[in-house]
Design a protein around this motif. Structure first.
Motif, mmCIF file in Angstrom:
data_model
loop_
_atom_site.group_PDB
_atom_site.id
_atom_site.type_symbol
_atom_site.label_atom_id
_atom_site.label_comp_id
_atom_site.label_asym_id
_atom_site.label_seq_id
_atom_site.Cartn_x
_atom_site.Cartn_y
_atom_site.Cartn_z
ATOM 1 N N LYS A 1 0.841 -1.190 0.000
ATOM 2 C CA LYS A 1 0.000 0.000 0.000
ATOM 3 C C LYS A 1 0.880 1.246 0.000
ATOM 4 N N VAL A 2 1.492 1.562 -1.154
ATOM 5 C CA VAL A 2 2.320 2.773 -1.213
ATOM 6 C C VAL A 2 1.638 3.820 -2.083
ATOM 7 N N ASN A 3 1.955 5.071 -1.747
ATOM 8 C CA ASN A 3 1.362 6.163 -2.501
ATOM 9 C C ASN A 3 1.995 6.259 -3.879
ATOM 10 N N ILE A 4 1.184 6.412 -4.927
ATOM 11 C CA ILE A 4 1.764 6.530 -6.259
ATOM 12 C C ILE A 4 1.364 7.847 -6.902
ATOM 13 N N GLY A 5 0.985 8.817 -6.090
ATOM 14 C CA GLY A 5 0.624 10.124 -6.624
ATOM 15 C C GLY A 5 -0.805 10.170 -7.114
ATOM 16 N N ALA A 6 -1.286 11.357 -7.391
ATOM 17 C CA ALA A 6 -2.676 11.605 -7.829
ATOM 18 C C ALA A 6 -3.666 11.068 -6.813
#
Lengths: 208, 587, 240
Positions: free
Chosen positions: C93-98
């Motif tokens: 669960k990592v942030n990938i932008g937007a």
């Protein structure tokens, strides 16, 4: 940006599915197979997070409710499916669900279907101040129930009096089905309008 | 034989466990003009209260609450009943006369008044609904006329349904009486939290006693350290090392340090130590609490409030406080009739089964759709095209799915004889495994195990419309000459059967899902309606033992008709006892 | 053994649960009906997903291996499943932008994005196509010249008109109609589609639904009992 891409993709797949109305084509085939694959994957995701983590992992590992190991082990018997020799093991979880479901179901069917319906049918005349037309209608209702049940009798040949009554019964059934049919039409059309609104409003911005 | 004996023994054992029925009286302390007249336990989790109001015309709303938490149902004076708490969290959109109102269901003080009834049933249905929601499944309940569902928003317009209030009128009443009935639900939840409270109290008390245990463990630890120290000392001496003295000193230092810290802990505990008297007191308290808990597990007291509001608003209201000590009934006597009927039906069925076993012949009339099965399979064989079998989109515990499994068993045998290809895409994984075995077995049964193809039965997907898309693909590409639709269907039924019709397949459908029958009738050659689906497997198998159960179904229906004739005659002549019995049976 | 155990289980549990409904003691309500019926069965059912995945995999694998016509699409099916499942289960669960998250099934996850933008529109489109299919089904019923189909279609038409504003408009336009023939008869009444619809729903429709319910109930009870008593054994699959 991500929303616009999403809308374009959604529009593409909407058109791909609609294209089936003309005939089977590669776009539909692509959409159909993707839909089947994705829906199974979606099921896996949901079951993993909501069912497995929620009902098995957290209760047993985090909350130490070891009693849930029993249903987990029973559920694991489904793995017997993977080999011909152990395939009979899946009958155990199935038989447990079936036994519980059917045993619990019998009185429940009596209660919710038979007795409730019987009560509603017997009280049809219990409205004070019924006019002539209301009494005729209600009598018709009772006749409808009777004749339609006669249609479902399997021990009697549909001949003679029984045949006539069963025929009246099937007419009542058909009117009932017609009513269901008519009630559904508007709902389906509004669904279609909803899809067109998506295409013309959200995607093409042709209407405001 | 052994199996039968085992069954009898099991039955006896279960019957022996039937406990004796008992019920405790209700204590009532009433203040104000609202009087509790009667009450009745509905089942383990609810109680129905009957009120008399004076004067009765000032009232517009009855509210029921328990410590401000529980307000599950509301009986409106005009005869409608609103049940709250049972709805899922979310927003309910109510449309009335062109205006739309959004009601948050967590907000129990909702402005719902006269338009809505029977939330309970709606909730009940949602539990079974597939995704995306099928609006039409809701419309089966006659008192709800239109429903639109989108995501979490359910909107419906409901007719006033006076029959609901009738259910709560215990004896037979006129419509213009001044009684009000409230069903108080969630007794089981209340009891749970009540018991949990007790258990927590006991836990806290027990914590005060743990001092003793701690002391003992510390003492044990000191002993262990001593042992370790002595052992190490011996080892060092045995090695005769040069630096033995240094090591010994450091070892002793370590030991003293550890023991010292433990001893200081012990001292601290001693300061907190309570005398024996107090300890005994705590022990007594725990015993008392445990006794109370035991009692509470049997029965418990709750106080609740019934408030009546005036039509003008909040100006006049009266409250009633009642302490009830419900002792939950062991047996639900309201269900006695259901019990008797079920047992009666079981006996009839087993008797017919036995007489069929002895060789008595039973007549079953021709069922058009089923007589055509042979023709349908034959057609597929002639054309050299496959037979497609759709088993519905429900779970294995659904009786329609079970009926469908039995039917496929019979059809697969016919297909196997002619070695016609068979395609069975399945919607549910468990149903899939069962059907796979059923088909394999059918091929073995008719002596053609080699003709069975592993991939003829396969799982497609559980998603409703994805399944329909997949089946449509199969229909247009494999062009089956015969298609069977047997089981539980929802909105996807017409998507598949129309496509089947367009490729010119002969189609036989059978379902008990009333909302889908009209579409099957319009698009299929033959349609088995309702009960015919359940008779199908016995009919196709022509096995007299199975046919005997169809007879039992007929006897059941005959009994229903007799009851209707008797009930209506009695009702019309002013004798209401059958209705009295029926009204006491819970929904 | 392979048949006896399941049959005994079905019978035992069937009988226990038959009685459970009539008891309202804590054992029946809290343990049998709540704990086992609601919680345990949910856990047991969770593992059935294993079979769906293996079956889907096997079916597509066989087609691809044989290079059956259109086997390219079987790749798509497999890719769809694997991609969806790995986003949900395997990926972190990592942030990938937007505002999006790579793994998991939360609202802002890629998993949910695919669901909302591919699966949901396709399913909604399938559902909406019913509007066309209903039209063709109605046309076919119209061509079938027997009383049953005609009754069905006429009722459907009346109910349909009675449910839309058109019905009300017709009634209002006709409300002035009068005739010298039988002047006391309320002629406009035959155009009161809303009223007629309501009558159809209340009387013949209710009668038909009730009769069906009685029949289905009897059939359902008989089917359930057949399984509990071991009269019907086809759910076992094989005879082994």
């Amino acid at each position: 940006m991500i929303t616009i891409i999403g809308t374009w993709i959604a529009a593409f797949f909407t058109l791909a599915i609609f294209s089936f109305l003309y005939k089977d084509n590669p776009f539909y085939k692509f959409a159909e197979h993707l839909l089947v694959g994705i829906s199974v994957g979606y099921g896996i995701g949901l079951i993993w997070h909501n069912a497995f983590i929620g009902y098995v992992w957290i209760p047993i590992i985090n909350n130490h409710q070891y009693i849930y190991i029993i249903p987990t082990l029973i559920g694991l018997l489904y793995l017997g499916f993977l080999h011909k020799k152990t395939i009979w093991l899946i009958r155990i979880p199935i038989s447990i669900s079936l036994g519980i479901g059917t045993g619990f179901g019998v009185p429940l069917i009596f209660q919710t279907y038979i007795f409730t319906q019987l009560r509603e049918t017997l009280t049809v005349f219990n409205h004070p101040g019924m006019g002539f037309w209301a009494i005729v209608s209600t009598a018709l209702l009772v006749i409808g129930v009777f004749t339609a049940i006669i249609y479902f009798f399997f021990s009697w040949k549909h001949k003679g009096t029984v045949g006539v009554l069963a025929k009246i019964g099937i007419y009542f059934l058909m009117i009932g089905f017609g009513a269901s049919f008519g009630l559904t039409v508007m709902g389906r059309i509004s669904l279609l309008i909803g899809r067109f609104l998506f295409l013309f409003k959200d995607w093409l911005h042709l209407i405001g | 034989m052994r199996l039968r004996k085992l069954r009898v023994i099991l039955l006896m054992l279960i019957l022996l466990t039937v406990p004796i029925f008992s019920e405790k009286p209700l204590e009532v302390k009433a203040i104000g003009d609202l009087q509790l007249e009667d009450y009745k336990y509905d089942n383990a989790a609810s109680i129905i209260l009957k009120f008399k109001l004076s004067p009765d015309d000032f009232l517009s709303k009855l509210k029921l609450s328990k410590d401000g938490i529980l307000r599950t149902s509301e009986m409106l004076p005009d005869g409608n009943m609103v049940e709250y708490g049972l709805l899922p969290n979310g927003t309910v959109e109510i449309k009335k006369d062109g205006t739309t109102k959004n009601v948050n269901m967590t907000d129990l003080e909702s402005p719902i008044r006269n338009d809505l009834v029977k939330f309970y049933h709606i909730y009940f249905k949602i539990g079974q609904i597939k995704e995306p929601f099928n609006a039409e499944e809701f419309s089966e309940f006659s008192n709800i006329s239109t429903i639109r569902i989108a995501k979490n928003i359910y909107s419906y317009k409901a007719k006033k349904d006076l029959s609901i209030i009738n259910k709560f009128r215990l004896p037979y009443y006129k419509t213009d009486d001044n009684y009000y009935y409230i069903r108080f639900k969630g007794l089981d939840d209340l009891k749970k939290s009540y018991i949990e409270d007790f258990e927590n109290k006991i836990k806290v008390k027990k914590g005060e006693l743990t001092f003793e245990n701690k002391k003992n463990t510390i003492k044990k630890e000191i002993l262990k350290l001593k042992e370790k120290y002595i052992n190490n000392k011996k080892k060092l001496k045995a090695e005769k090392d040069q630096d033995i003295k240094k090591e010994l000193i450091s070892l002793k230092g370590e030991f003293n340090e550890e023991v010292g810290s433990l001893k200081s802990k012990l001292q601290e505990l001693k300061k907190k130590k309570i005398d024996k008297e107090k300890k005994n007191e705590i022990k007594k308290e725990i015993i008392l609490l445990k006794e109370e808990l035991k009692k509470a597990k049997k029965d418990f007291a709750i106080t609740f409030t019934v408030a009546a509001e005036s039509k003008e608003g909040m100006e006049t209201y009266c409250e009633l406080f009642s302490t009830i000590t419900p002792k939950v009934e062991q047996i639900n006597l309201d269900k006695l009739w259901i019990f008797l009927f079920s047992i009666g039906f079981i006996i009839i069925m087993l008797l017919l089964y036995n007489s069929a076993k002895k060789g008595k012949k039973l007549y079953v009339r021709a069922i058009a759709g089923l007589s055509a099965v042979e023709e349908a399979v034959g057609r597929a064989t002639e054309m050299g095209k496959p037979v497609l079998y759709i088993s519905g989109i429900s779970y294995i515990t659904d009786i329609q799915t079970l009926a469908s499994i039995n039917i496929l068993g019979q059809i697969a045998k016919k297909v196997a004889i002619y070695e016609t290809p068979l395609i069975v895409p399945v919607n549910d994984p468990i149903v899939y495994t069962v059907l796979r075995e059923v088909v394999r077995e059918a091929y073995v049964d008719v002596g053609k195990p080699d003709a069975y193809q592993e991939e003829s039965v396969f799982f497609l997907t559980t998603a409703q419309f994805a399944y329909a898309a997949g089946v449509n693909g199969i229909i247009v590409r494999d062009k089956p000459s015969t298609i069977f639709y047997m089981g539980s269907f929802f909105a996807e039924s017409l998507l598949m059967s129309e496509t089947g019709n367009q490729v010119g397949a002969m189609q036989i459908a059978g379902t008990a899902s009333t909302t889908q029958i009209p579409f099957f009738i319009a698009s299929c050659d033959y349609t088995l309606i309702g009960e015919e689906l359940f008779a199908a497997s016995a009919y196709l198998s022509r096995d007299p033992l199975l046919l005997s159960t169809i007879k039992a179904q007929d006897y059941g229906k005959a009994l229903i008709m007799l009851l209707m004739i008797l009930g209506l005659t009695l009702e019309l002549s002013g004798i209401h006892w059958i209705i009295y019995i029926l009204q006491n049976i819970p929904d | 053994m392979k048949r006896t155990i399941p049959l005994v289980l079905v019978f035992t549990l069937g009988v226990i649960y038959f009685f459970a409904g009539f008891f309202s003691n804590s054992f029946s309500v809290n343990f049998l009906q709540q704990e086992i019926y609601a919680n345990w069965l949910k856990i047991v059912g969770t593992f059935a997903i294993i079979m769906s995945v293996t079956s889907l995999w096997r079916r597509n694998y066989i087609k691809i291996k044989r290079k059956a016509p259109g086997y390219v699409y079987n790749y798509i099916e497999l890719i769809g499943m694997v991609v969806m499942a790995s986003f949900a289960v395997l990926l972190p669960k990592v942030n990938i932008g937007a505002g999006m998250v790579l793994g998991g099934i939360e609202k802002n996850s890629v998993f949910n994005w695919i669901f909302m933008n591919i699966q949901v529109p396709m399913q909604a489109t399938m559902f909406s196509m019913l509007a066309f299919y209903i039209a063709s089904a109605a046309y076919r019923a119209f061509r079938a010249r027997n009383i049953e189909a005609t009754l069905l279609l006429i009722t459907a038409a009346i109910v349909m008109i009675g449910r839309v504003p058109l019905g009300e408009n017709i009634y209002q336009a006709m409300s002035g109609v009068n005739s010298h023939f039988l002047p006391e008869f309320h002629w406009a009444g035959i155009f009161d589609f809303q009223g007629i619809t309501q009558w159809i729903l209340d009387i013949p429709n209710t009668a038909s639904k009730r009769a069906i319910v009685f029949g289905v109930a009897m059939g359902g009870i008989a089917t359930s009992l057949k399984i509990v008593f071991g009269i019907e054994k086809s759910w076992l699959g094989g005879t082994e």
